[in-house]
Design an enzyme around this catalytic site. Structure first.
Site, PDB file in Angstrom:
ATOM      1  N   ARG A  98       0.830  -1.214   0.000  1.00  0.00           N
ATOM      2  CA  ARG A  98       0.000   0.000   0.000  1.00  0.00           C
ATOM      3  C   ARG A  98       0.862   1.260   0.000  1.00  0.00           C
ATOM      4  O   ARG A  98       0.529   2.259  -0.612  1.00  0.00           O
ATOM      5  CB  ARG A  98      -0.880  -0.028   1.237  1.00  0.00           C
ATOM      6  CG  ARG A  98      -1.698   1.208   1.449  1.00  0.00           C
ATOM      7  CD  ARG A  98      -2.810   0.959   2.418  1.00  0.00           C
ATOM      8  NE  ARG A  98      -3.824   0.121   1.840  1.00  0.00           N
ATOM      9  CZ  ARG A  98      -4.726   0.544   0.968  1.00  0.00           C
ATOM     10  NH1 ARG A  98      -4.708   1.794   0.560  1.00  0.00           N
ATOM     11  NH2 ARG A  98      -5.627  -0.256   0.486  1.00  0.00           N
ATOM     12  N   ASP A 122      -3.826  -3.781   3.888  1.00  0.00           N
ATOM     13  CA  ASP A 122      -4.624  -4.337   4.980  1.00  0.00           C
ATOM     14  C   ASP A 122      -6.053  -4.657   4.616  1.00  0.00           C
ATOM     15  O   ASP A 122      -6.661  -3.974   3.809  1.00  0.00           O
ATOM     16  CB  ASP A 122      -4.707  -3.284   6.098  1.00  0.00           C
ATOM     17  CG  ASP A 122      -3.695  -3.546   7.167  1.00  0.00           C
ATOM     18  OD1 ASP A 122      -3.214  -4.680   7.210  1.00  0.00           O
ATOM     19  OD2 ASP A 122      -3.399  -2.631   7.935  1.00  0.00           O
TER      20      ASP A 122
END
Length: 435
Positions: A98, A122
Protein backbone atom coordinates in the site's frame (compact mmCIF):
# COMPACT_ATOMS: atom_id res chain seq x y z
CA UNK A 1 5.70 -24.38 6.97
CA UNK A 2 3.47 -22.78 9.57
CA UNK A 3 4.38 -19.32 10.65
CA UNK A 4 2.86 -18.73 14.05
CA UNK A 5 3.61 -17.62 17.59
CA UNK A 6 3.04 -19.95 20.52
CA UNK A 7 2.50 -17.99 23.71
CA UNK A 8 2.14 -19.15 27.29
CA UNK A 9 0.61 -16.20 29.05
CA UNK A 10 -0.33 -15.06 32.51
CA UNK A 11 3.12 -14.05 33.76
CA UNK A 12 4.16 -10.48 34.57
CA UNK A 13 6.99 -9.03 32.51
CA UNK A 14 9.71 -6.65 33.59
CA UNK A 15 12.38 -4.50 32.02
CA UNK A 16 13.12 -1.84 29.43
CA UNK A 17 12.02 -1.77 25.82
CA UNK A 18 13.05 0.62 23.04
CA UNK A 19 10.35 1.54 20.51
CA UNK A 20 11.30 1.13 16.85
CA UNK A 21 11.27 4.00 14.35
CA UNK A 22 7.82 5.01 13.16
CA UNK A 23 6.48 2.81 10.35
CA UNK A 24 4.02 5.44 9.09
CA UNK A 25 6.68 8.13 9.01
CA UNK A 26 9.13 5.83 7.20
CA UNK A 27 6.87 5.30 4.18
CA UNK A 28 6.70 9.07 3.58
CA UNK A 29 10.30 9.98 4.42
CA UNK A 30 11.77 7.19 2.26
CA UNK A 31 9.68 8.26 -0.73
CA UNK A 32 10.98 11.83 -0.36
CA UNK A 33 14.53 10.71 -1.28
CA UNK A 34 13.26 10.62 -4.89
CA UNK A 35 12.92 14.42 -4.87
CA UNK A 36 16.64 15.09 -5.15
CA UNK A 37 19.69 13.67 -6.96
CA UNK A 38 21.75 14.49 -3.85
CA UNK A 39 22.53 12.21 -0.90
CA UNK A 40 19.91 11.77 1.84
CA UNK A 41 20.82 9.92 5.07
CA UNK A 42 17.99 8.58 7.23
CA UNK A 43 18.34 6.97 10.67
CA UNK A 44 16.01 5.12 13.08
CA UNK A 45 14.41 3.23 10.16
CA UNK A 46 12.36 0.27 11.44
CA UNK A 47 13.47 -3.12 10.11
CA UNK A 48 10.01 -4.36 9.09
CA UNK A 49 8.47 -5.91 5.97
CA UNK A 50 6.52 -2.91 4.65
CA UNK A 51 9.51 -0.60 5.01
CA UNK A 52 12.04 -3.08 3.59
CA UNK A 53 9.76 -3.67 0.59
CA UNK A 54 9.70 0.07 -0.10
CA UNK A 55 13.50 0.31 0.19
CA UNK A 56 13.78 -2.61 -2.26
CA UNK A 57 11.36 -0.85 -4.62
CA UNK A 58 13.51 2.32 -4.47
CA UNK A 59 16.53 0.18 -5.38
CA UNK A 60 14.65 -1.28 -8.37
CA UNK A 61 13.89 2.27 -9.49
CA UNK A 62 17.63 2.98 -9.63
CA UNK A 63 18.19 4.64 -6.25
CA UNK A 64 21.70 3.90 -4.92
CA UNK A 65 21.27 2.52 -1.42
CA UNK A 66 24.01 2.18 1.16
CA UNK A 67 23.17 0.57 4.51
CA UNK A 68 25.38 2.22 7.14
CA UNK A 69 24.00 0.32 10.17
CA UNK A 70 20.92 -1.70 11.20
CA UNK A 71 18.71 1.39 11.21
CA UNK A 72 20.61 3.93 9.06
CA UNK A 73 20.69 4.16 5.27
CA UNK A 74 22.12 6.54 2.71
CA UNK A 75 20.10 7.12 -0.48
CA UNK A 76 21.08 8.75 -3.74
CA UNK A 77 18.43 9.08 -6.46
CA UNK A 78 20.70 10.36 -9.26
CA UNK A 79 19.80 7.81 -11.92
CA UNK A 80 16.13 6.89 -11.86
CA UNK A 81 14.90 4.32 -14.37
CA UNK A 82 11.42 5.49 -15.37
CA UNK A 83 10.95 2.47 -17.68
CA UNK A 84 10.74 0.28 -14.57
CA UNK A 85 7.13 1.44 -14.13
CA UNK A 86 5.93 -0.56 -17.09
CA UNK A 87 7.55 -3.79 -15.84
CA UNK A 88 5.89 -6.87 -14.35
CA UNK A 89 8.27 -6.64 -11.37
CA UNK A 90 6.89 -3.22 -10.49
CA UNK A 91 3.34 -4.46 -10.92
CA UNK A 92 3.96 -7.36 -8.51
CA UNK A 93 5.91 -5.36 -5.92
CA UNK A 94 3.95 -2.12 -6.12
CA UNK A 95 0.61 -3.92 -5.99
CA UNK A 96 1.44 -5.82 -2.80
CA UNK A 97 2.50 -2.71 -0.89
CA UNK A 98 0.00 0.00 0.00
CA UNK A 99 2.90 2.36 0.75
CA UNK A 100 3.97 2.27 -2.91
CA UNK A 101 1.41 5.02 -3.66
CA UNK A 102 3.78 7.36 -1.76
CA UNK A 103 6.39 7.38 -4.55
CA UNK A 104 3.94 8.95 -7.01
CA UNK A 105 4.06 12.51 -5.61
CA UNK A 106 7.87 12.83 -5.65
CA UNK A 107 8.15 11.26 -9.13
CA UNK A 108 5.49 13.58 -10.58
CA UNK A 109 7.28 16.55 -9.03
CA UNK A 110 10.71 15.68 -10.35
CA UNK A 111 10.06 13.83 -13.61
CA UNK A 112 6.53 14.79 -14.62
CA UNK A 113 5.31 11.19 -14.86
CA UNK A 114 4.62 8.06 -12.84
CA UNK A 115 2.54 4.90 -12.85
CA UNK A 116 0.92 2.95 -10.08
CA UNK A 117 -0.71 -0.48 -9.94
CA UNK A 118 -3.98 -0.78 -8.02
CA UNK A 119 -2.65 -1.02 -4.45
CA UNK A 120 -3.12 -3.80 -1.88
CA UNK A 121 -2.49 -3.84 1.89
CA UNK A 122 -4.62 -4.34 4.98
CA UNK A 123 -8.05 -5.93 5.14
CA UNK A 124 -9.61 -3.21 7.27
CA UNK A 125 -12.38 -2.08 4.97
CA UNK A 126 -12.36 0.48 2.22
CA UNK A 127 -9.30 2.69 2.12
CA UNK A 128 -9.72 5.21 -0.63
CA UNK A 129 -6.88 6.74 -2.59
CA UNK A 130 -9.10 9.40 -4.14
CA UNK A 131 -7.55 12.10 -1.91
CA UNK A 132 -4.13 11.49 -3.49
CA UNK A 133 -5.44 11.46 -7.06
CA UNK A 134 -7.75 14.47 -6.70
CA UNK A 135 -4.86 16.46 -5.20
CA UNK A 136 -2.54 15.55 -8.08
CA UNK A 137 -5.27 16.44 -10.60
CA UNK A 138 -5.72 19.86 -8.98
CA UNK A 139 -1.98 20.43 -9.45
CA UNK A 140 -2.40 19.60 -13.15
CA UNK A 141 -1.71 15.85 -13.40
CA UNK A 142 -3.74 13.65 -15.76
CA UNK A 143 -4.67 10.06 -14.90
CA UNK A 144 -5.34 7.29 -17.34
CA UNK A 145 -6.56 4.01 -15.86
CA UNK A 146 -5.90 0.92 -17.96
CA UNK A 147 -8.31 -1.84 -16.87
CA UNK A 148 -6.37 -4.48 -18.85
CA UNK A 149 -3.12 -3.93 -16.96
CA UNK A 150 -4.72 -2.63 -13.73
CA UNK A 151 -2.37 0.38 -13.90
CA UNK A 152 -2.88 4.09 -13.42
CA UNK A 153 -0.57 6.09 -15.70
CA UNK A 154 -0.02 9.66 -14.63
CA UNK A 155 1.24 12.54 -16.72
CA UNK A 156 2.29 15.79 -15.05
CA UNK A 157 4.56 17.65 -17.43
CA UNK A 158 3.79 20.99 -15.77
CA UNK A 159 2.53 21.00 -12.19
CA UNK A 160 1.18 24.37 -11.08
CA UNK A 161 0.47 25.55 -7.54
CA UNK A 162 -3.20 25.91 -6.62
CA UNK A 163 -5.70 25.97 -3.73
CA UNK A 164 -6.64 22.47 -2.55
CA UNK A 165 -9.33 21.67 0.01
CA UNK A 166 -8.93 18.00 0.94
CA UNK A 167 -12.09 15.90 1.22
CA UNK A 168 -10.52 14.11 4.19
CA UNK A 169 -7.48 14.88 6.33
CA UNK A 170 -5.61 11.87 4.94
CA UNK A 171 -2.05 11.61 6.26
CA UNK A 172 -0.62 9.80 3.24
CA UNK A 173 -2.75 11.93 0.91
CA UNK A 174 -1.43 15.17 2.44
CA UNK A 175 2.17 13.88 2.37
CA UNK A 176 1.92 12.84 -1.26
CA UNK A 177 0.42 16.16 -2.37
CA UNK A 178 3.03 18.11 -0.36
CA UNK A 179 5.82 16.18 -2.10
CA UNK A 180 4.28 16.88 -5.51
CA UNK A 181 3.79 20.57 -4.70
CA UNK A 182 7.31 21.40 -3.43
CA UNK A 183 8.67 21.50 -7.01
CA UNK A 184 5.49 22.80 -8.69
CA UNK A 185 5.36 26.26 -10.21
CA UNK A 186 3.85 28.89 -7.92
CA UNK A 187 2.13 28.55 -4.55
CA UNK A 188 0.01 25.65 -3.33
CA UNK A 189 -2.33 25.94 -0.36
CA UNK A 190 -3.63 22.75 1.25
CA UNK A 191 -6.57 23.20 3.62
CA UNK A 192 -7.87 20.39 5.88
CA UNK A 193 -4.32 19.01 5.68
CA UNK A 194 -3.38 16.23 8.10
CA UNK A 195 -1.12 17.55 10.86
CA UNK A 196 0.24 14.33 12.46
CA UNK A 197 3.78 14.53 13.89
CA UNK A 198 4.92 12.24 11.03
CA UNK A 199 3.72 14.76 8.48
CA UNK A 200 5.37 17.58 10.40
CA UNK A 201 8.59 15.55 10.28
CA UNK A 202 8.29 15.24 6.49
CA UNK A 203 7.68 18.99 6.05
CA UNK A 204 10.63 19.90 8.27
CA UNK A 205 12.87 17.51 6.34
CA UNK A 206 11.72 18.98 3.00
CA UNK A 207 12.43 22.49 4.31
CA UNK A 208 15.95 21.40 5.23
CA UNK A 209 16.28 20.20 1.63
CA UNK A 210 15.34 23.69 0.40
CA UNK A 211 11.52 23.54 0.18
CA UNK A 212 9.40 26.46 1.37
CA UNK A 213 6.56 25.06 3.47
CA UNK A 214 4.81 27.12 6.14
CA UNK A 215 1.94 26.32 8.51
CA UNK A 216 3.62 23.08 9.68
CA UNK A 217 1.59 21.53 12.52
CA UNK A 218 -1.64 23.23 11.43
CA UNK A 219 -4.31 22.08 8.96
CA UNK A 220 -3.44 24.87 6.52
CA UNK A 221 -0.18 24.35 4.67
CA UNK A 222 1.30 26.85 2.24
CA UNK A 223 3.96 25.62 -0.17
CA UNK A 224 5.94 27.92 -2.43
CA UNK A 225 7.36 25.86 -5.26
CA UNK A 226 11.15 25.85 -5.69
CA UNK A 227 13.37 24.86 -8.63
CA UNK A 228 15.17 21.95 -6.98
CA UNK A 229 15.92 20.29 -3.64
CA UNK A 230 19.23 19.20 -2.08
CA UNK A 231 20.36 16.44 0.29
CA UNK A 232 19.89 16.25 4.06
CA UNK A 233 20.02 13.95 7.09
CA UNK A 234 16.92 12.93 9.02
CA UNK A 235 16.17 10.94 12.17
CA UNK A 236 12.75 9.36 12.44
CA UNK A 237 10.50 9.59 15.50
CA UNK A 238 9.83 6.51 17.64
CA UNK A 239 6.63 4.67 16.65
CA UNK A 240 3.78 6.06 18.75
CA UNK A 241 1.64 3.00 17.98
CA UNK A 242 4.31 0.75 19.46
CA UNK A 243 4.57 2.99 22.52
CA UNK A 244 0.78 2.78 23.00
CA UNK A 245 0.92 -1.01 22.52
CA UNK A 246 3.57 -1.34 25.24
CA UNK A 247 1.57 0.84 27.68
CA UNK A 248 -1.38 -1.51 27.10
CA UNK A 249 0.80 -4.60 27.42
CA UNK A 250 2.15 -3.44 30.81
CA UNK A 251 -1.35 -2.84 32.19
CA UNK A 252 -2.87 -6.10 30.90
CA UNK A 253 -0.05 -8.28 32.23
CA UNK A 254 0.48 -6.35 35.50
CA UNK A 255 4.06 -5.64 34.46
CA UNK A 256 6.61 -2.99 35.34
CA UNK A 257 7.95 -1.73 32.04
CA UNK A 258 10.08 1.27 31.07
CA UNK A 259 9.62 2.45 27.49
CA UNK A 260 12.79 4.27 26.44
CA UNK A 261 13.12 7.57 24.49
CA UNK A 262 9.46 8.08 23.63
CA UNK A 263 9.64 11.71 22.34
CA UNK A 264 6.85 12.43 24.83
CA UNK A 265 5.82 15.79 23.39
CA UNK A 266 5.00 14.11 20.06
CA UNK A 267 2.61 11.57 21.64
CA UNK A 268 -0.27 14.07 21.81
CA UNK A 269 -3.38 12.71 23.50
CA UNK A 270 -2.19 9.06 23.63
CA UNK A 271 -0.93 8.99 27.26
CA UNK A 272 -4.07 10.73 28.57
CA UNK A 273 -6.39 8.22 26.84
CA UNK A 274 -4.56 5.33 28.54
CA UNK A 275 -4.66 7.31 31.81
CA UNK A 276 -8.47 7.44 31.49
CA UNK A 277 -8.46 3.64 31.43
CA UNK A 278 -6.83 3.85 34.87
CA UNK A 279 -3.27 3.09 33.78
CA UNK A 280 -0.61 4.85 35.83
CA UNK A 281 2.53 6.11 34.13
CA UNK A 282 5.37 8.38 34.99
CA UNK A 283 7.64 10.40 32.72
CA UNK A 284 11.30 10.02 33.71
CA UNK A 285 13.35 12.27 31.45
CA UNK A 286 12.08 11.09 28.06
CA UNK A 287 11.36 7.53 29.26
CA UNK A 288 7.85 6.40 30.15
CA UNK A 289 7.74 4.24 33.29
CA UNK A 290 4.66 2.02 33.75
CA UNK A 291 4.46 0.55 37.29
CA UNK A 292 2.98 -2.92 37.90
CA UNK A 293 -0.73 -2.50 38.75
CA UNK A 294 -3.00 -5.06 40.42
CA UNK A 295 -6.01 -3.45 38.78
CA UNK A 296 -6.97 -0.33 36.83
CA UNK A 297 -10.33 1.45 36.75
CA UNK A 298 -11.90 3.13 33.74
CA UNK A 299 -12.86 6.75 34.26
CA UNK A 300 -16.42 7.92 33.48
CA UNK A 301 -17.53 11.19 31.97
CA UNK A 302 -18.16 14.00 34.49
CA UNK A 303 -21.93 13.30 34.57
CA UNK A 304 -21.24 9.63 35.34
CA UNK A 305 -22.03 8.30 31.87
CA UNK A 306 -19.93 5.56 30.25
CA UNK A 307 -16.61 6.65 28.78
CA UNK A 308 -16.41 6.64 24.98
CA UNK A 309 -13.05 6.33 23.23
CA UNK A 310 -13.25 7.32 19.57
CA UNK A 311 -10.66 7.94 16.88
CA UNK A 312 -10.26 11.27 15.11
CA UNK A 313 -7.72 12.99 12.85
CA UNK A 314 -4.71 14.33 14.78
CA UNK A 315 -4.57 15.83 17.36
CA UNK A 316 -7.42 13.39 18.13
CA UNK A 317 -6.80 9.77 19.07
CA UNK A 318 -5.22 7.60 16.37
CA UNK A 319 -7.38 4.78 14.95
CA UNK A 320 -4.33 2.48 15.04
CA UNK A 321 -4.52 2.29 18.85
CA UNK A 322 -8.24 1.61 19.24
CA UNK A 323 -7.77 -2.17 19.03
CA UNK A 324 -5.17 -1.89 21.83
CA UNK A 325 -7.51 0.22 23.99
CA UNK A 326 -10.27 -2.33 23.40
CA UNK A 327 -8.10 -5.25 24.54
CA UNK A 328 -6.81 -3.38 27.58
CA UNK A 329 -10.38 -2.48 28.59
CA UNK A 330 -11.35 -6.18 28.79
CA UNK A 331 -9.37 -6.54 32.05
CA UNK A 332 -10.14 -3.08 33.47
CA UNK A 333 -12.71 -2.28 36.14
CA UNK A 334 -15.69 -0.55 34.51
CA UNK A 335 -17.07 -0.26 30.99
CA UNK A 336 -16.15 1.67 27.87
CA UNK A 337 -17.63 2.22 24.42
CA UNK A 338 -15.07 1.96 21.62
CA UNK A 339 -16.11 3.91 18.51
CA UNK A 340 -14.00 3.20 15.42
CA UNK A 341 -15.13 5.93 13.02
CA UNK A 342 -12.50 5.82 10.31
CA UNK A 343 -12.41 2.19 9.13
CA UNK A 344 -15.05 -0.47 8.70
CA UNK A 345 -14.33 -4.01 9.90
CA UNK A 346 -11.41 -3.09 12.13
CA UNK A 347 -13.36 -4.34 15.15
CA UNK A 348 -14.20 -7.76 13.72
CA UNK A 349 -11.35 -9.39 15.62
CA UNK A 350 -13.38 -9.12 18.87
CA UNK A 351 -14.87 -12.59 18.26
CA UNK A 352 -11.44 -14.03 19.17
CA UNK A 353 -11.41 -12.03 22.43
CA UNK A 354 -14.94 -13.23 23.24
CA UNK A 355 -13.70 -16.81 22.70
CA UNK A 356 -10.97 -16.04 25.25
CA UNK A 357 -13.63 -15.02 27.78
CA UNK A 358 -13.82 -11.24 27.29
CA UNK A 359 -17.19 -9.53 27.70
CA UNK A 360 -17.71 -7.46 24.58
CA UNK A 361 -20.87 -6.46 22.75
CA UNK A 362 -20.20 -5.68 19.09
CA UNK A 363 -22.90 -3.09 18.39
CA UNK A 364 -22.13 -2.68 14.66
CA UNK A 365 -19.00 -2.59 12.42
CA UNK A 366 -17.91 0.65 14.10
CA UNK A 367 -18.79 0.28 17.79
CA UNK A 368 -18.10 -2.17 20.58
CA UNK A 369 -18.97 -2.00 24.28
CA UNK A 370 -16.43 -3.59 26.59
CA UNK A 371 -17.45 -4.70 30.08
CA UNK A 372 -14.22 -4.98 32.06
CA UNK A 373 -13.50 -8.17 34.05
CA UNK A 374 -11.31 -6.28 36.57
CA UNK A 375 -8.78 -9.16 36.32
CA UNK A 376 -11.18 -11.34 38.38
CA UNK A 377 -11.51 -13.75 35.44
CA UNK A 378 -8.36 -14.25 33.44
CA UNK A 379 -8.68 -14.59 29.67
CA UNK A 380 -7.91 -18.13 28.47
CA UNK A 381 -5.48 -19.05 25.69
CA UNK A 382 -6.90 -20.14 22.32
CA UNK A 383 -5.74 -20.72 18.74
CA UNK A 384 -6.44 -17.73 16.47
CA UNK A 385 -5.45 -15.91 13.29
CA UNK A 386 -4.29 -12.29 13.00
CA UNK A 387 -6.46 -10.30 10.52
CA UNK A 388 -4.36 -7.11 10.33
CA UNK A 389 -1.31 -5.48 11.92
CA UNK A 390 -2.99 -3.72 14.84
CA UNK A 391 -5.53 -6.45 15.66
CA UNK A 392 -2.64 -8.92 15.53
CA UNK A 393 -0.72 -7.08 18.23
CA UNK A 394 -3.89 -6.68 20.31
CA UNK A 395 -4.40 -10.45 20.18
CA UNK A 396 -0.72 -10.92 21.08
CA UNK A 397 -1.20 -8.71 24.17
CA UNK A 398 -4.37 -10.65 25.08
CA UNK A 399 -2.45 -13.94 24.74
CA UNK A 400 0.37 -12.70 26.99
CA UNK A 401 -2.18 -11.89 29.71
CA UNK A 402 -4.22 -15.10 29.26
CA UNK A 403 -3.86 -18.33 31.18
CA UNK A 404 -2.59 -21.34 29.25
CA UNK A 405 -1.32 -21.60 25.71
CA UNK A 406 -2.33 -19.47 22.72
CA UNK A 407 -1.29 -19.87 19.11
CA UNK A 408 -1.50 -16.92 16.72
CA UNK A 409 -1.35 -17.70 12.99
CA UNK A 410 -0.68 -15.29 10.10
CA UNK A 411 1.97 -13.45 12.09
CA UNK A 412 3.29 -11.96 8.82
CA UNK A 413 0.58 -9.34 9.43
CA UNK A 414 2.09 -8.46 12.81
CA UNK A 415 5.61 -8.39 11.37
CA UNK A 416 4.60 -5.91 8.69
CA UNK A 417 4.49 -3.36 11.50
CA UNK A 418 6.57 -4.56 14.45
CA UNK A 419 10.26 -5.46 14.17
CA UNK A 420 11.71 -8.47 16.08
CA UNK A 421 8.64 -8.39 18.30
CA UNK A 422 9.18 -11.90 19.72
CA UNK A 423 12.84 -11.25 20.60
CA UNK A 424 12.03 -7.94 22.26
CA UNK A 425 9.17 -9.43 24.31
CA UNK A 426 11.36 -12.38 25.33
CA UNK A 427 13.85 -9.87 26.75
CA UNK A 428 11.05 -8.69 29.07
CA UNK A 429 10.44 -12.27 30.19
CA UNK A 430 7.60 -13.27 27.84
CA UNK A 431 7.14 -16.96 27.04
CA UNK A 432 6.78 -16.69 23.27
CA UNK A 433 8.21 -18.85 20.53
CA UNK A 434 7.99 -19.01 16.78
CA UNK A 435 6.57 -22.17 15.23
Amino acid sequence: MINAFEIRGGKPLKGEIVPQGAKNEALQILSAVLLTPEKVTISNIPDIKDVNKLIELLGDLGVEINRLSKDTYEFSAKNINLEFFQSQTFKAKGGSLRGSIMIVGPLLARFGKAAIPKPGGDKIGRRRLDTHFLGFEKLGAKFVYNPDTNFFNVDATQLEGTYILLDEASVTGTANIVMAAVLAKGTTTIYNAACEPYLQQLCKMLNRMGAKISGIGSNLLTIEGVESLGGTTHKMLPDMIEIGSFIGLAAMTGSEITIKDVCYKELGIIPSVFARLGIKMELRGDDLFIPAQESYEIDTFIDGSILTVADAPWPGFTPDLLSIVLVVATQAKGSVLIHQKMFESRLFFVDKLIDMGAQIILCDPHRATVIGLDKKYQLKGIEMTSPDIRAGVSLLIAALSASGKSIIHNIEQIERGYQDIDTRLKALGADIRRL
